[in-house]
Enzyme design. Structure first.
Site, PDB file in Angstrom:
ATOM      1  N   LYS A  52       0.836  -1.206   0.000  1.00  0.00           N
ATOM      2  CA  LYS A  52       0.000   0.000   0.000  1.00  0.00           C
ATOM      3  C   LYS A  52       0.869   1.253   0.000  1.00  0.00           C
ATOM      4  O   LYS A  52       0.618   2.191  -0.752  1.00  0.00           O
ATOM      5  CB  LYS A  52      -0.916   0.018   1.238  1.00  0.00           C
ATOM      6  CG  LYS A  52      -2.103  -0.904   1.092  1.00  0.00           C
ATOM      7  CD  LYS A  52      -2.832  -1.120   2.402  1.00  0.00           C
ATOM      8  CE  LYS A  52      -3.881  -2.214   2.220  1.00  0.00           C
ATOM      9  NZ  LYS A  52      -4.446  -2.711   3.459  1.00  0.00           N
ATOM     10  N   GLN A  96      -5.642  -1.535   9.352  1.00  0.00           N
ATOM     11  CA  GLN A  96      -5.358  -2.835   8.727  1.00  0.00           C
ATOM     12  C   GLN A  96      -5.972  -3.965   9.566  1.00  0.00           C
ATOM     13  O   GLN A  96      -5.719  -4.069  10.760  1.00  0.00           O
ATOM     14  CB  GLN A  96      -3.832  -3.015   8.614  1.00  0.00           C
ATOM     15  CG  GLN A  96      -3.396  -4.312   7.963  1.00  0.00           C
ATOM     16  CD  GLN A  96      -3.794  -4.403   6.494  1.00  0.00           C
ATOM     17  OE1 GLN A  96      -3.719  -3.437   5.746  1.00  0.00           O
ATOM     18  NE2 GLN A  96      -4.249  -5.578   6.079  1.00  0.00           N
ATOM     19  N   ASP A 119     -11.660   2.768   3.919  1.00  0.00           N
ATOM     20  CA  ASP A 119     -12.169   1.458   3.492  1.00  0.00           C
ATOM     21  C   ASP A 119     -13.701   1.406   3.486  1.00  0.00           C
ATOM     22  O   ASP A 119     -14.282   0.357   3.209  1.00  0.00           O
ATOM     23  CB  ASP A 119     -11.595   0.375   4.422  1.00  0.00           C
ATOM     24  CG  ASP A 119     -11.186  -0.859   3.645  1.00  0.00           C
ATOM     25  OD1 ASP A 119     -11.443  -0.910   2.423  1.00  0.00           O
ATOM     26  OD2 ASP A 119     -10.607  -1.778   4.253  1.00  0.00           O
TER      27      ASP A 119
END
Ligand code: NAP
Length: 283
Positions: A52, A96, A119
């Site tokens: 990422k 995460q 997200d």
């Protein structure tokens, strides 16, 4: 069989995002900023995070990497998230997952400002998606839609089966298909006669998290098969679908690796840009 090449779609999309990040920088005299929070030492998560960070650099997004020890208390993670919420150089925050078992993902996620939710997993952003007014949507299902769009596979009026009902894949996937006028069935571990359902479907998205779970017998010859599953076995990477069986048995399919996987990070980059643009425009 048409191979749905997620790597190719991802590269194409990243070129577009690079241009968008350049315009952002020129307009607002700063780069969009993504903060990635990782707790603990899960090796797969660290690989994802490294990828990422690298992808952000390539596109022109500033990434800030916050690594907390595996035994960090929930209050400390929440404190970091709260600080990032008020940091004006941070446009998007990614927590995460999975987290170490003593931490509750839902509780921590609920502290992310929904306008910085990279997200799309906060209740507010999920609610907007389910109300048909999406702001940012979870990266993996969003990546599936992007693959379908790239290959001009319309979902309108199609009979779609989504296998899995998780917050990060199955549920938002079904909503995105519905928003695009598909007729959607969501299957899960209690679903009966799964193979009968999938055999009737035009498009099957498989996110059951079970290695080599489905094969050629589970699809009809006109099916489009999207495999979200990813598993590291001793023999290498594989998906939820036995891809090698599909050749000439279905219309189109994504491989693993090289299918949905590469799209997820690219969609994270796009979500970061969406949030940065919205926040910068508001001043
Ligand atoms: P998850 O949270 O474990 O959810 C799995 C879902 O599959 C659950 O809803 C479960 O049903 C359902 N299921 C399990 N066994 C089934 C069966 N026999 N028949 C029908 N449905 C069944 O997994 P996830 O987080 O959604 O991830 C799914 C897969 O995608 C995993 O392999 C994961 O590694 C992969 N993944 C890939 C990416 C990527 O970037 N490519 C991103 C995220 C996830 P119940 O709800 O009834 O338990």
């Amino acid at each position: 069989m048409l191979l749905l090449n997620g790597k190719k779609v991802s590269e194409h999309k990243r070129e577009e995002l690079k241009k968008r990040a350049k315009v952002f920088k020129k307009t607002y005299e700063r780069e969009p900023g993504l903060a990635v929070v990782i707790v603990g030492d899960d090796p797969a998560s660290h690989v994802y995070v490294r990828n990422k960070v690298k992808a952000c650099e390539e596109i022109g997004i500033r990434s800030l990497h916050h690594h907390l020890m595996a035994d960090t208390k929930e209050e400390k993670v929440i404190e970091l998230i709260t600080n990032l919420n008020s940091n004006k150089d941070t446009d998007a925050i990614l927590l995460q997952l999975p987290l170490p078992s003593h931490l509750h993902a839902e509780t921590i996620l609920s502290h992310i400002n929904p306008k910085k939710d990279a997200d799309g997993l906060t209740i507010e952003n999920m609610g907007l998606l389910f109300a048909g007014r999406p702001r940012v949507v979870p990266c993996t299902p969003k990546g599936v839609m992007e693959i379908l769009k790239f290959y001009e596979i319309s979902v309108s009026g199609k009979n779609c089966v989504v296998i899995g009902r998780s917050q990060i894949v199955g549920r938002p996937m079904a909503q995105l298909l519905l928003l695009n006028d598909a007729t959607v069935t969501t299957a899960h571990s209690k679903t009966k006669n799964l193979s009968t359902l999938t055999n009737q479907a035009d498009i099957v998205v498989v996110a059951a998290g079970k290695p080599n779970f489905l094969g050629a017998d589970d699809f009809n010859k006109n099916a489009v098969v999207i495999d979200v599953g990813i598993h590291r076995l001793a023999s290498g990477l594989c998906g939820d679908v036995r891809f090698s069986e599909l050749k000439s048995k279905v219309k189109a399919a994504t491989p693993v690796p090289g299918g949905v996987g590469p799209m997820t990070i690219t969609m994270l980059l796009e979500n970061t840009l969406i949030l940065a643009e919205a926040s910068a425009a508001q001043g």
